[in-house]
Design a protein around this motif. Structure first.
Motif, short mmCIF file in Angstrom:
data_model
loop_
_atom_site.label_atom_id
_atom_site.label_comp_id
_atom_site.label_asym_id
_atom_site.label_seq_id
_atom_site.Cartn_x
_atom_site.Cartn_y
_atom_site.Cartn_z
N TRP A 186 -1.58 13.48 63.08
CA TRP A 186 -1.52 12.06 63.45
C TRP A 186 -0.99 11.85 64.86
N SER A 187 -1.54 10.83 65.51
CA SER A 187 -1.08 10.43 66.83
C SER A 187 0.17 9.56 66.72
N VAL A 188 0.77 9.26 67.86
CA VAL A 188 1.94 8.37 67.87
C VAL A 188 1.57 7.02 67.29
N GLU A 189 0.41 6.48 67.68
CA GLU A 189 0.01 5.17 67.17
C GLU A 189 -0.28 5.21 65.68
N LYS A 223 16.21 -3.52 59.74
CA LYS A 223 17.47 -3.02 60.30
C LYS A 223 17.99 -1.80 59.54
N GLU A 224 17.73 -1.75 58.25
CA GLU A 224 18.20 -0.63 57.43
C GLU A 224 17.51 0.67 57.79
N LEU A 225 16.22 0.59 58.13
CA LEU A 225 15.41 1.79 58.32
C LEU A 225 15.63 2.36 59.72
N ILE A 226 16.35 3.49 59.79
CA ILE A 226 16.66 4.10 61.08
C ILE A 226 16.33 5.58 61.12
N GLY A 227 15.77 6.15 60.03
CA GLY A 227 15.48 7.57 60.03
C GLY A 227 14.60 7.97 58.87
N ALA A 228 14.12 9.23 58.91
CA ALA A 228 13.13 9.66 57.93
C ALA A 228 13.04 11.18 57.89
N ARG A 229 12.31 11.66 56.87
CA ARG A 229 11.86 13.05 56.83
C ARG A 229 10.36 13.02 56.58
N THR A 230 9.60 13.72 57.41
CA THR A 230 8.14 13.69 57.29
C THR A 230 7.68 14.56 56.11
N PRO A 231 6.54 14.22 55.51
CA PRO A 231 6.00 15.05 54.42
C PRO A 231 5.75 16.47 54.89
N CYS A 232 6.20 17.42 54.09
CA CYS A 232 6.00 18.86 54.37
C CYS A 232 6.59 19.30 55.70
N LEU A 233 7.45 18.47 56.29
CA LEU A 233 8.04 18.74 57.61
C LEU A 233 6.97 18.91 58.68
N GLU A 234 5.85 18.23 58.51
CA GLU A 234 4.75 18.32 59.47
C GLU A 234 4.71 17.07 60.34
N GLY A 235 4.10 17.20 61.52
CA GLY A 235 3.88 16.05 62.40
C GLY A 235 5.11 15.56 63.11
N ARG A 236 6.13 16.39 63.20
CA ARG A 236 7.42 15.92 63.72
C ARG A 236 7.33 15.47 65.18
N SER A 244 11.27 7.05 68.29
CA SER A 244 12.07 6.76 69.47
C SER A 244 11.64 5.44 70.10
N GLU A 245 10.35 5.22 70.19
CA GLU A 245 9.84 3.96 70.76
C GLU A 245 10.18 2.77 69.88
N LEU A 246 10.39 3.00 68.58
CA LEU A 246 10.76 1.93 67.65
C LEU A 246 12.26 1.72 67.56
N GLY A 247 13.03 2.55 68.27
CA GLY A 247 14.48 2.38 68.28
C GLY A 247 15.20 3.00 67.11
N TRP A 248 14.57 3.97 66.41
CA TRP A 248 15.24 4.65 65.31
C TRP A 248 16.33 5.56 65.85
N LYS A 263 20.57 15.45 70.50
CA LYS A 263 19.53 14.43 70.45
C LYS A 263 18.20 14.96 70.99
N ASP A 264 17.13 14.44 70.42
CA ASP A 264 15.76 14.77 70.83
C ASP A 264 15.02 13.45 70.96
N GLU A 265 14.54 13.15 72.17
CA GLU A 265 13.86 11.87 72.43
C GLU A 265 14.74 10.67 72.04
N GLY A 266 16.05 10.84 72.20
CA GLY A 266 16.97 9.76 71.89
C GLY A 266 17.38 9.67 70.43
N LEU A 267 16.82 10.51 69.57
CA LEU A 267 17.17 10.53 68.15
C LEU A 267 18.06 11.74 67.85
N TRP A 268 19.04 11.56 66.98
CA TRP A 268 19.82 12.71 66.51
C TRP A 268 18.90 13.63 65.72
#
Length: 440
Positions: A186-189, A223-236, A244-248, A263-268
């Motif tokens: 998947w792309s960023v968009e 406001k609650e949603l500030i982080g995630a884990r991607t499925p299968c740790l793919e697409g990170r 990062s662009e969404l301010g997470w 930090k990576d791209e402004g994210l922990w």
């Protein structure tokens, strides 16, 4: 979540709705508890936080989250606390009732956790066409959707979990893995589209499910949603750019050692970690799925005679990982799980016994990713930089009081000595490629 999962089905259970959403006290410090004494007459009594419904009333603003204290900065020479994060991928309440069970476990041992909700668990199957996954046809999901009772039960647990101080993150929606349209392509968009849809299912669960008389979730999910884990740790890579662009504020989709985060791209970067498998010559990721793959392969119903051994092996591996941080560099320990009864539920037992062992120890804080990110943000960057010079299982040779005495901005690394277990880098500690497996 594993790559393919049947649709959640739930038996008839009592709704057991959490009362008093409007009664959550809040203070500017973010701590729970009662407000002031008030004036005489009808004004007397605790101050109540107002409820402001959002959208169709699926979510609401109810004030600061109860039970969370403001993080403080380490004092010069102070030893860091030992953070442990227990987190759950694809959190939902089904007939196994593991969500509600581990909520009670966490309260028993004074822990808070992170629940990564799959958005489609709040979308009924008859409304599946509302989901338009990137690179797949509308209405497609590799983990299916939910039913009305499953949504009711999941919302009940989410509501109670948040009011108890836990975090509600996201595991996104359809859980697509692999090269054919999987999240790794998947792309960023496209990630932004997936995120927007995950939010929309949470913010409109009452309308989509028809459960219009149920109480709202007591938080603003934007406001609650500030982080995630991607499925299968793919697409990170592209996900982190989108987040990062969404301010997470954090991501936990990578693979790392037990070292202090940066930090990576402004994210922990709060990645999954390599931990010991007792009796084996390599390490694996700190997740139930990865222990299972190294024990019974991809079958979830391995030899029953081995179930107890496998659960003990996971528990002991996690405790070894804890000990080498606790006695060594004090790096946060990151643990991931699923609400599954793989191999007879042995991994659920392993997690519960790990929680009971580690969360009651002095200077240990079993917290959510949000709380860990809050603490990291409160620290002096120079102190965190010095903590990152400590390797796995290594503690300061001269002790914490000297190592973290007033740290100048350009402090040079101090000598370290190994403590609390095996040290060295990942290459030295993973002698088999099967030691690193993706999380499903």
């Amino acid at each position: 979540m594993r790559a393919v999962r049947k649709r959640i089905t739930v038996g008839a259970v009592a709704a057991g709705l959490i009362a008093g959403v409007a009664g959550c006290s809040a203070s500017d410090s973010g701590q729970g508890g009662q407000g002031g004494q008030g004036a005489a007459g009808p004004e007397k009594g605790p101050v109540k936080s107002p409820v402001r419904l959002i959208g169709d009333g699926s979510t609401a603003y109810t004030g600061a989250q109860p039970g969370l204290s403001r993080p403080t900065r380490l004092k010069p020479g102070q030893r860091p606390p030992q953070f442990v994060v227990f987190s759950w991928d694809g959190a939902g309440e089904d007939s196994q009732k593991l969500f509600s069970y581990f909520r009670h476990v966490s309260k028993k041992y004074g822990a808070t956790m992170t629940y990564f909700l799959s958005g489609v668990y709040l979308l009924p199957e008859e409304k599946a066409a509302l989901y338009s996954p990137p690179r797949h046809a509308p209405g497609r999901s590799d983990i299916g959707f939910n039913d009305t009772e499953g949504i009711r039960d999941t919302v009940r647990e989410l509501r109670a979990a948040w009011l108890e101080g836990n975090e509600i993150g996201t595991h996104f929606n359809g859980h697509f893995c692999g090269p054919e349209g999987g999240v790794g392509t998947w792309s960023v968009e496209e990630w932004k589209s997936e995120i927007a849809q995950a939010k929309s299912f949470v913010k409109a669960w009452r309308t989509n499910s028809g459960l219009v008389n149920e109480k709202p979730l007591p938080f603003d999910y934007d406001k609650e949603l500030i982080g995630a884990r991607t499925p299968c740790l793919e697409g990170r890579e592209n996900f982190v750019r989108a987040a990062s662009e969404l301010g997470w504020r954090y991501d936990t989709s990578g693979v790392n050692n037990q070292v202090w985060p940066k930090k990576d791209e402004g994210l922990w970067d709060l990645s999954m970690q390599l931990v010991p498998i007792p009796g084996r010559g390599f390490e694996t990721l700190s997740m139930d799925y990865n222990f299972m793959v190294n024990q019974s392969g991809k079958t979830t119903r391995g030899n029953p005679a081995m179930h107890t051994y496998w659960g003990n092996q996971m528990r002991d591996g996690l405790i070894q990982a804890f000990n080498r941080s606790y006695q060594g560099n004090r790096a946060p320990l990151i643990i991931g799980n699923h609400f599954e009864s793989w191999n007879g539920g042995t991994y659920m037992r392993a997690i519960e016994e790990t929680i009971a062992h580690v969360c009651v120890k002095p200077e240990v804080r079993c917290v959510s990713f949000r709380q860990l990110a809050d603490w990291l943000d409160a620290q002096d960057p120079a102190v965190l930089a010095k903590l990152r010079t400590l390797k796995v299982g290594q503690a300061p040779a001269t002790g914490w009081s000297e190592f973290l005495a007033a740290v100048p901005a350009n402090a040079s690394p101090s000598p370290v000595v190994a403590e609390g277990g095996a040290g060295g880098d990942a290459a030295a500690r993973t002698s088999s490629p099967s030691g690193v497996r993706r999380a499903d």
